[in-house]
Design an enzyme around this catalytic site. Structure first.
Site, PDB file in Angstrom:
ATOM      1  CB  ALA B 250      18.121 -75.971  39.427  1.00  0.00           C
ATOM      2  CG  HIS B 251      21.935 -72.802  38.380  1.00  0.00           C
ATOM      3  ND1 HIS B 251      22.361 -72.110  37.286  1.00  0.00           N
ATOM      4  CD2 HIS B 251      20.653 -72.438  38.572  1.00  0.00           C
ATOM      5  CE1 HIS B 251      21.388 -71.346  36.850  1.00  0.00           C
ATOM      6  NE2 HIS B 251      20.340 -71.523  37.604  1.00  0.00           N
ATOM      7  CG  ASN B 252      23.286 -70.667  42.052  1.00  0.00           C
ATOM      8  OD1 ASN B 252      24.379 -71.184  41.831  1.00  0.00           O
ATOM      9  ND2 ASN B 252      22.880 -69.591  41.418  1.00  0.00           N
TER      10      ASN B 252
END
Lengths: 352, 352, 352
Positions: B250-252
């Site tokens: 997922a993001h980050n």
């Protein structure tokens, strides 16, 4: 950091303007001062605004070099004294609105790439962008202001509403899709569901699947998601549903308005999910079940029975969250105390 | 068997040469004898070498018809007397080096297929191979000796280093990728992450995601993997990371150097994974967590708290492996002994 | 509903004919009457037949407006008196046969789209349909009456039998595939498996994988499935296997005839699955294991040991289904009765 290779702010904003956009109160700083970018707390510098929208960011808040910070009232005291200070109850929402204003609204080039293959019987609205290698088959209808990413395939008679964004490598067949829908790369929508019957020689024969996929407005569908079409009825995704990457939705499933489904979750055939349900990641839901409105299923749970509205479940088989975590505590307690011996003692009545 | 329809040995090797390549000791056999192929123990025949690199293969070792075998010193006694004998501590590594020498280094045809659509502002290094239907958008930069498989799409401003292999149907956007990276078919890199905020009408609105994906050198990314770009910071995959098929990142998220992530595992937003971590298959890791260097999470675990460096965890919620397996033993013991009755007796004090 | 936008019945059928096709007994109604479509019980109207093939549909059966219903003998009494009545032991099979007759056999347009890129050394049988943007590489051989969907890529030397349907965006390499195989969009077949060895600098180096994927006849492969090729031996999928969406099959895995694998399940390297095995959804199977013929593994289970033929397992680690569910009942019982206190009392002997 906001990577300037990929994203450019469209201009600067005064703190006064930031307050108007976000709805945050400017409790310290000059309303006429400007910011030019948004950045994370630990990377932000002069001319940049940073937001503290998660409690784990407070340490970074204390040392940030941002010109302006956006915080909850509770964390106002943790902001460096030199920084302009915005306060609001939901900094994440303020941040989102600000990003939208500073960086949003970038329009992809409009036009149809010369390598796209579009049937003469397909209908395409105005101001659409159709990328290289896109295939649009007979009788498909696509609304205005849509973007179809490179190498995507829109099947025969598919309907897509206005302002939809279909990214690259998407397959859509046997589907009717509303407005403002976003579909990420590699999503598969409308393929035959998983059903078969036994032939004369006792071999499995795939069953015809004659339903469609019906998707509402403002639905968000993740990368490499699979949504099978219905068998006789339709697979239905209502409006405002958000589906994360790699989710599986089987034939005849119904997902109620505003539900959220996190990554790698799977929903088996003919199950109905109510409005506003949240399914965590890697959840499995068996077939022919009903999940009540507003229920919440924690990540990795396995649901094998109907779920009441508003229930919060965890574990496999899924039980009320509190019961699940208490059962784990009980089991760990027994394990650490060497319960097997205790029980043996009780049982035989003789050992010491 | 090494399928000759698809793979051809590039010539024969003397046993002397095999010893040099693998680092194994030739403890029986004529250094001048040659082998022409590598095959599994049960299929190998004259002119072929077979390796016993897993204890479960010892029965096959005893009856193999291979001309030469590669074994650990412990299994030397199990090799047929007629076979030349190589001994080394790590036959799997020796085998890999030998395969590389006998079969490796096949170069795909160099050149740009005439159906590829490459922006005039994209830059492509020398000796690249670009397959049919590939799309390379404005400002993308690709190094030397890269292979881009059929119908892949490289988005605007993406950077790819030297000697990378991107297989077919890959989507890459908003990403900077190092050297010697391998990306298998259908991987999705750089799409918008899963984040939204509530609009005025209380509908969910997808949030802009303004970070990128940054990938180091010698990273291996599996088929149909999804790696979302960051929201404000970047999603980072450090060098020497290996990611198996159908993994979700997922993001980050940050993945430290040399970590290994097995198939169908998912890592939620903003979690940081240290160097040399091993995540088994179908693991789920919640968001905003830190997994310490060298930790190991067994398959199917669910991690919902920070993990100390070097920890070995299992279960959901994940606990130390030993504790997990002991708790299962305790529970199974209780179940088999009909513990409910025992407890009932203790509780009421009256039943017999 | 059978969506007439996408599916059209090919004509009407007399009830006499329906009885012949399905094998159901017409126990009420005029054999000369005709039906023109099939629909779900709650949507069916005049001229339509509906089937009650699941006990949960009985309420809908009682109120259906269908002209004819197909039921088990047990539910004949629940059919509305006005409806013609078909009875048979397995209405689902009857329904499937009827759908096949009324709606099946639609042939896609035959021909090779002008944008397909087909090597001059590839061989293609007669009456094939090859969609836009398809790539067929050197030496590939494809049988008669095959359909290759838009933008799919068939790699060098791949063999595909007769009457196969490959949908859009499929990647196939290093594979030999039988007859009547169906592969849904986005499936990845034949990519390098997940194996590596440690290089001199202790970095991980991907290992050459020199096996192929061998697939039998009448195999059904779901959307976005990943099947890696073997390392030295082959990955084998025998005939009549059905694989649902997003399944992962690692290198060297063997799947026996007629097995069924539900969505999001993963099978690790070198594991062998016997004939007629059923793996539920989100199951994980560790590597180098053997799963006996006819075994059944319930959804979400984790298999970490060999499985006997005919066993029915659940949980992680997987144990006999009955034991798993009993263990959950025991744990929930302990949790609800506040067992920790009971045990503490027994242990110390002093508390009240």
């Amino acid at each position: 950091v906001v990577n300037r290779r990929f994203f450019d702010a469209k201009g600067s904003l005064s703190l006064q303007k930031v307050s108007e956009i976000t709805g945050a109160l400017l409790t310290r700083g000059d309303p006429g001062e400007v910011i030019e970018a948004v950045a994370p707390l630990e990377h932000a510098g002069p001319g940049e605004l940073a937001s503290c929208h998660n409690a784990s960011y407070v340490a970074a808040l204390r040392t940030t070099k941002a010109s302006a910070v956006l915080v909850t009232p509770e964390h106002a005291k943790d902001a460096p004294h030199g920084a302009a200070l915005f306060e609001m109850r939901d900094p994440k929402k303020g941040l989102s609105l600000l990003l939208e204003k500073l960086y949003g609204g970038v329009k992809p080039m409009v036009g149809i790439h010369k390598t796209a293959v579009i049937s003469s019987s397909a209908r395409l609205g105005h101001d659409c962008s159709v990328g290289p290698g896109v295939v649009i088959e007979d009788g498909a209808e696509i609304g205005n202001h849509c973007v179809i990413g490179a190498n995507s395939v829109i099947g025969r008679s598919v309907v897509i509403g206005h302002r939809c964004t279909i990214e690259s490598h998407v397959s859509i067949s046997y589907a009717c899709i509303g407005d403002d829908v976003s579909i990420k790369p590699g999503a598969r929508i409308g393929q035959r569901g998983f059903g078969f019957f036994m032939g004369d020689g006792n071999e499995r024969i795939a069953q015809l699947q004659l339903g469609a996929v019906v998707i509402g407005d403002r639905v968000d569908i993740g990368a490499n998601v699979t949504i099978d079409r219905g068998s006789l009825r339709n697979t239905v995704i209502e409006s405002d549903v958000h589906i994360d990457n790699l989710v599986q939705i089987a034939h005849n499933v119904f997902i109620g308005q505003g539900s959220v489904i996190l990554s790698q979750t799977g929903i088996s055939g003919s199950t109905s999910v109510g409005k506003g349900v949240i399914l965590g990641g890697q959840v499995g839901v068996a077939g022919h079940l009903s999940i009540g409105e507003g229920a919440r299923i924690l990540s990795k749970s396995g649901v094998i029975g109907h779920v009441a509205p508003g229930a919060i479940l965890a574990g496999y088989p899924a039980v009320p969250r509190r019961l699940f975590f208490k059962s784990i505590a009980v089991l760990m307690g027994l394990t650490k105390r060497g319960t097997q011996n205790i029980l043996k003692k009780n049982n035989s009545g003789t050992e010491n």
